[in-house]
Design a protein around this motif. Structure first.
Motif, PDB file in Angstrom:
ATOM      1  N   LEU A  70       0.814  -1.208   0.000  1.00 34.74           N
ATOM      2  CA  LEU A  70       0.000   0.000   0.000  1.00 34.74           C
ATOM      3  C   LEU A  70       0.853   1.265   0.000  1.00 34.74           C
ATOM      4  CD1 LEU A  70      -2.817  -1.004   2.528  1.00 34.74           C
ATOM      5  CD2 LEU A  70      -2.955  -0.932   0.037  1.00 34.74           C
ATOM      6  N   SER A  71       1.863   1.310   0.871  1.00 33.03           N
ATOM      7  CA  SER A  71       2.682   2.518   0.939  1.00 33.03           C
ATOM      8  C   SER A  71       3.482   2.712  -0.342  1.00 33.03           C
ATOM      9  CB  SER A  71       3.625   2.462   2.150  1.00 33.03           C
ATOM     10  OG  SER A  71       4.545   1.396   2.045  1.00 33.03           O
ATOM     11  N   GLY A  72       3.950   1.618  -0.950  1.00 31.91           N
ATOM     12  CA  GLY A  72       4.683   1.734  -2.209  1.00 31.91           C
ATOM     13  C   GLY A  72       3.806   2.257  -3.331  1.00 31.91           C
ATOM     14  N   ALA A  73       2.558   1.784  -3.376  1.00 29.20           N
ATOM     15  CA  ALA A  73       1.636   2.258  -4.402  1.00 29.20           C
ATOM     16  C   ALA A  73       1.336   3.742  -4.235  1.00 29.20           C
ATOM     17  CB  ALA A  73       0.336   1.444  -4.343  1.00 29.20           C
ATOM     18  N   VAL A  74       1.148   4.166  -3.010  1.00 27.61           N
ATOM     19  CA  VAL A  74       0.875   5.578  -2.740  1.00 27.61           C
ATOM     20  C   VAL A  74       2.099   6.435  -3.044  1.00 27.61           C
ATOM     21  CG1 VAL A  74       0.432   7.225  -0.872  1.00 27.61           C
ATOM     22  CG2 VAL A  74      -0.931   5.135  -1.042  1.00 27.61           C
ATOM     23  N   ALA A  75       3.282   5.915  -2.721  1.00 25.14           N
ATOM     24  CA  ALA A  75       4.502   6.719  -2.808  1.00 25.14           C
ATOM     25  C   ALA A  75       4.923   7.033  -4.231  1.00 25.14           C
ATOM     26  CB  ALA A  75       5.645   5.991  -2.090  1.00 25.14           C
ATOM     27  N   THR A  76       4.724   6.100  -5.170  1.00 26.10           N
ATOM     28  CA  THR A  76       5.323   6.286  -6.494  1.00 26.10           C
ATOM     29  C   THR A  76       4.858   7.549  -7.213  1.00 26.10           C
ATOM     30  OG1 THR A  76       3.741   4.597  -7.244  1.00 26.10           O
ATOM     31  CG2 THR A  76       6.018   3.913  -6.941  1.00 26.10           C
ATOM     32  N   PRO A  77       3.555   7.825  -7.332  1.00 24.41           N
ATOM     33  CA  PRO A  77       3.179   9.076  -7.996  1.00 24.41           C
ATOM     34  C   PRO A  77       3.487  10.310  -7.152  1.00 24.41           C
ATOM     35  CG  PRO A  77       1.218   7.940  -7.213  1.00 24.41           C
ATOM     36  CD  PRO A  77       2.368   7.006  -6.994  1.00 24.41           C
ATOM     37  N   GLY A 121      -6.494  12.615  -1.493  1.00 18.51           N
ATOM     38  CA  GLY A 121      -7.517  11.901  -2.254  1.00 18.51           C
ATOM     39  C   GLY A 121      -6.973  10.673  -2.945  1.00 18.51           C
ATOM     40  N   LEU A 122      -5.793  10.807  -3.575  1.00 17.33           N
ATOM     41  CA  LEU A 122      -5.178   9.660  -4.247  1.00 17.33           C
ATOM     42  C   LEU A 122      -4.842   8.567  -3.239  1.00 17.33           C
ATOM     43  CD1 LEU A 122      -4.018   8.362  -6.817  1.00 17.33           C
ATOM     44  CD2 LEU A 122      -1.853   9.514  -6.313  1.00 17.33           C
ATOM     45  N   THR A 123      -4.309   8.961  -2.087  1.00 17.29           N
ATOM     46  CA  THR A 123      -3.973   7.984  -1.053  1.00 17.29           C
ATOM     47  C   THR A 123      -5.206   7.216  -0.604  1.00 17.29           C
ATOM     48  OG1 THR A 123      -2.144   9.361  -0.264  1.00 17.29           O
ATOM     49  CG2 THR A 123      -2.982   7.685   1.244  1.00 17.29           C
ATOM     50  N   ALA A 124      -6.285   7.938  -0.320  1.00 22.15           N
ATOM     51  CA  ALA A 124      -7.515   7.282   0.115  1.00 22.15           C
ATOM     52  C   ALA A 124      -8.071   6.366  -0.967  1.00 22.15           C
ATOM     53  CB  ALA A 124      -8.560   8.334   0.499  1.00 22.15           C
ATOM     54  N   GLY A 125      -8.009   6.815  -2.213  1.00 27.32           N
ATOM     55  CA  GLY A 125      -8.515   5.996  -3.310  1.00 27.32           C
ATOM     56  C   GLY A 125      -7.717   4.729  -3.508  1.00 27.32           C
ATOM     57  N   LEU A 126      -6.396   4.840  -3.437  1.00 26.92           N
ATOM     58  CA  LEU A 126      -5.548   3.667  -3.628  1.00 26.92           C
ATOM     59  C   LEU A 126      -5.693   2.674  -2.483  1.00 26.92           C
ATOM     60  CD1 LEU A 126      -2.274   5.293  -5.038  1.00 26.92           C
ATOM     61  CD2 LEU A 126      -3.888   3.817  -6.263  1.00 26.92           C
ATOM     62  N   VAL A 127      -5.762   3.191  -1.265  1.00 23.97           N
ATOM     63  CA  VAL A 127      -5.900   2.286  -0.116  1.00 23.97           C
ATOM     64  C   VAL A 127      -7.214   1.524  -0.193  1.00 23.97           C
ATOM     65  CG1 VAL A 127      -6.202   2.197   2.390  1.00 23.97           C
ATOM     66  CG2 VAL A 127      -4.377   3.584   1.404  1.00 23.97           C
ATOM     67  N   THR A 128      -8.316   2.209  -0.511  1.00 28.69           N
ATOM     68  CA  THR A 128      -9.608   1.530  -0.590  1.00 28.69           C
ATOM     69  C   THR A 128      -9.706   0.624  -1.811  1.00 28.69           C
ATOM     70  OG1 THR A 128     -10.506   3.540  -1.639  1.00 28.69           O
ATOM     71  CG2 THR A 128     -10.898   3.241   0.727  1.00 28.69           C
ATOM     72  N   LEU A 129      -8.865   0.827  -2.823  1.00 25.31           N
ATOM     73  CA  LEU A 129      -8.831  -0.063  -3.988  1.00 25.31           C
ATOM     74  C   LEU A 129      -7.964  -1.293  -3.725  1.00 25.31           C
ATOM     75  CD1 LEU A 129      -9.292  -0.738  -7.033  1.00 25.31           C
ATOM     76  CD2 LEU A 129      -7.237   0.637  -7.496  1.00 25.31           C
ATOM     77  N   LEU A 130      -6.742  -1.067  -3.232  1.00 23.67           N
ATOM     78  CA  LEU A 130      -5.769  -2.149  -3.119  1.00 23.67           C
ATOM     79  C   LEU A 130      -5.942  -2.984  -1.857  1.00 23.67           C
ATOM     80  CD1 LEU A 130      -2.564  -0.298  -4.381  1.00 23.67           C
ATOM     81  CD2 LEU A 130      -3.982  -1.926  -5.623  1.00 23.67           C
ATOM     82  N   LEU A 131      -6.450  -2.383  -0.801  1.00 24.47           N
ATOM     83  CA  LEU A 131      -6.616  -3.142   0.437  1.00 24.47           C
ATOM     84  C   LEU A 131      -7.551  -4.341   0.257  1.00 24.47           C
ATOM     85  CD1 LEU A 131      -5.868  -3.364   3.396  1.00 24.47           C
ATOM     86  CD2 LEU A 131      -7.705  -1.774   3.945  1.00 24.47           C
ATOM     87  N   GLY A 189       6.171   7.763 -12.133  1.00 26.67           N
ATOM     88  CA  GLY A 189       5.625   7.246 -10.888  1.00 26.67           C
ATOM     89  C   GLY A 189       4.265   6.593 -11.091  1.00 26.67           C
ATOM     90  N   LEU A 190       3.424   7.213 -11.913  1.00 24.37           N
ATOM     91  CA  LEU A 190       2.111   6.653 -12.191  1.00 24.37           C
ATOM     92  C   LEU A 190       2.239   5.324 -12.932  1.00 24.37           C
ATOM     93  CD1 LEU A 190      -0.928   7.209 -11.901  1.00 24.37           C
ATOM     94  CD2 LEU A 190      -0.846   8.263 -14.177  1.00 24.37           C
ATOM     95  N   ASN A 191       3.198   5.230 -13.863  1.00 26.66           N
ATOM     96  CA  ASN A 191       3.395   3.977 -14.583  1.00 26.66           C
ATOM     97  C   ASN A 191       3.865   2.868 -13.643  1.00 26.66           C
ATOM     98  OD1 ASN A 191       5.679   2.307 -16.496  1.00 26.66           O
ATOM     99  ND2 ASN A 191       3.613   2.551 -17.308  1.00 26.66           N
ATOM    100  N   THR A 192       4.746   3.213 -12.709  1.00 27.76           N
ATOM    101  CA  THR A 192       5.168   2.225 -11.715  1.00 27.76           C
ATOM    102  C   THR A 192       3.997   1.798 -10.845  1.00 27.76           C
ATOM    103  OG1 THR A 192       7.384   3.214 -11.679  1.00 27.76           O
ATOM    104  CG2 THR A 192       6.806   1.775  -9.845  1.00 27.76           C
ATOM    105  N   LEU A 193       3.118   2.744 -10.539  1.00 32.05           N
ATOM    106  CA  LEU A 193       1.910   2.408  -9.781  1.00 32.05           C
ATOM    107  C   LEU A 193       1.063   1.397 -10.541  1.00 32.05           C
ATOM    108  CD1 LEU A 193      -0.281   2.772  -7.626  1.00 32.05           C
ATOM    109  CD2 LEU A 193      -1.034   4.814  -8.865  1.00 32.05           C
TER     110      LEU A 193
END
Length: 516
Positions: free
Chosen positions: A75-82, A221-231, A415-419
């Motif tokens: 989760l933190s890696g996904a949030v961090a890249t972009p 917003g991006l952090t919240a969206g990614l966490v609720t998607l990937l979790l 960063g987005l591509n790595t995400l």
């Protein structure tokens, strides 16, 4: 720095004075140092793999709770890249690379000094922020290297994630098997410190900056969206895919991303320029990246298990943890060796052809893998073949992304591509995990995946590669005709490059990057 900016078109022009200012040290050591940083991040990601099965005992907790050691990093890696990419564009890419590596060292030390679940999960979450170093390294190369070196450098840097992961697994397995498992984290911290020192001494700070402010609200917003998607993707197997928690989180993710997208389209300096991300070349490359990530991770989930299962199952190969890691390691070697080949192919035929070639090799390799699971040498051969496919595909992606965005957005775009790759690997982990859990057979008091389950996982990976191939086929023809270095350096001899996004773009001109 001597640099002029095409004000009317927003194109960045590099002058002789600026190129000379980079100095011989930066040019000579830039690529190996940044690649070492990428490899160190990949080693950090995979070092816990050999002890995953023992984590509940080591941390004195349940299997479900222990899985957060993996999930937190994801989760933190996904949030961090972009986010790190955007920070690099705004405040200096080298500076944010050092920050990313510093967080990896901090997180590693937190983990090294604890045997409790909560600090371990916190340390792994901090470690995950190091993921931003890889796309930032690619962006630094774009800013600093001449066109003739850029293609091969980006290819090698892009493959470093797989290289570090594959080569780090056998070393981590040996350490876990013969020493105290905390040594894994002390080692990661040491590698991170070495990478920081090398970057500080040998990598110059890019002169390019993006004007504007950091989008704090967009970041939240991006952090919240990614966490609720990937979790729910990572925990759906434990919680139940049809459970109210999983469905509720996905519903919340959809709403959050909708609101976030509307916000990003309205503010002046967004975290992610959505008008750029929906451009055909960027959008299709990112979608293909998800498929490559999905296909890539299936190998790391299947081969170690089939190698370590006892021969009494009728299909297990009965190997030790160390031997299992050594059998997967050739994948990393293959990725490293084909990176230069991929760069030459991109130079001659375009990165679109390279991406499609890698996906064809991936699909064929996984199909072949359904019948190559009965001997150790077959697993090694399979590792090499899939490493070749992944290496070629991964190496083409930065060239496609950087060929379609302005230098001022290269960090955020990479960063987005790595995400997108991370979303692919997360999805692979969930899907393959469900398949192997359902297609299992009893072994003593436990149940283990059966041979049909492993073959089904490979068929899913092959299907993902074929879907990625179909997506890549619709990339614009300019992505096939153009060498990766040209667009990256704003060669104004091509009239298409006066438009935002380089070749084939038909959008409005945009603001230029400014040196500081």
């Amino acid at each position: 720095m001597g640099e002029s900016v095409g004000a009317s078109a927003g194109a960045h022009i590099r002058t002789e004075g600026e190129a000379g200012a980079r100095g011989p040290g930066g040019g000579r050591w830039l690529v190996p140092v940044l690649a070492f940083g990428g490899i160190s991040v990949a080693v950090m990601q995979t070092l816990i793999v050999p002890v995953v099965a023992q984590l509940p005992t080591l941390l004195d907790t349940s299997t479900s709770n222990a899985s957060w050691v993996i999930t937190s990093t994801l989760l933190s890696g996904a949030v961090a890249t972009p986010i790190m990419g955007r920070l690099g564009d705004l405040y200096g890419k080298r500076r944010i690379v050092l920050l990313s590596l510093g967080l990896m060292v901090l997180g590693s030390l937190i983990c090294a000094f604890t045997s409790a679940l909560v600090p371990m999960v916190a340390g792994r979450a901090v470690q995950g922020f190091a993921m931003g170093a890889i796309p930032l390294g690619i962006s630094i190369m774009r800013d600093e290297l001449p066109p003739e070196r850029l293609g091969s450098a980006m290819a090698f840097m892009s493959s470093s994630l797989g290289v570090g992961g594959a080569l780090g697994m056998p070393l981590a397995a040996w350490i876990a098997q013969y020493t105290d498992w905390h040594v894994l984290f002390f080692g990661a911290a040491g590698i991170g410190v070495v990478a920081m020192v090398l970057v500080f001494l040998l990598v110059p700070e890019s002169p390019l900056r993006t004007p504007g402010r950091f989008d704090v609200l967009g970041t939240l917003g991006l952090t919240a969206g990614l966490v609720t998607l990937l979790l729910p993707i990572s925990k759906g197997g434990d919680w139940g895919w049809g459970s109210p928690t999983v469905l509720g989180l996905w519903g919340a993710s959809a709403l959050i991303f909708l609101a976030w997208g509307l916000l990003e389209l309205r503010i002046k300096d967004p975290l992610v320029d959505l008008r750029t991300t929906v451009r055909r070349q960027v959008l299709l490359t990112n979608l293909a990246s998800i498929m490559v990530g999905l296909a890539f991770y299936a190998l790391t989930l299947v081969l170690p298990q089939i190698l370590q299962l006892p021969a009494a199952t009728g299909y297990g190969l009965g190997q030790s943890m160390v031997v299992s890691g050594l059998c997967v390691a050739p994948m990393g070697v293959a990725m490293m060796l084909v990176s230069s080949l991929s760069a030459r192919l991109s130079q001659a035929r375009g990165p679109k052809v390279s991406l499609m070639t890698g996906l064809v090799i991936l699909a064929a390799s996984y199909l072949l893998g359904t019948v190559l699971l009965s001997a150790v040498w077959q697993t090694v051969l399979l590792s090499v073949l899939i490493g070749v496919g992944i290496g070629i595909a991964y190496s083409a992606m930065p060239a496609l992304i950087l060929g379609a965005v302005d230098p001022s957005e290269s960090g955020a775009a990479n960063g987005l591509n790595t995400l997108m790759r991370s979303i692919g690997t997360s999805t692979s982990s969930a899907v393959v995990g469900v398949v192997l859990a359902r297609m299992s057979s009893p072994l003593g008091a436990a149940r283990v995946p059966n041979l049909d389950g492993f073959r089904t996982a490979f068929l899913i990976a092959s299907g993902a590669a074929l879907l990625g191939l179909l997506i890549a086929a619709f990339l614009p023809s300019s992505a096939t005709k153009r060498a990766p270095g040209a667009a990256a350096h704003g060669d104004l001899s091509d009239p298409h490059l006066v438009q935002r996004g380089g070749p084939g773009a038909d959008e409005e001109p945009h603001r230029a990057a400014v040196p500081r």
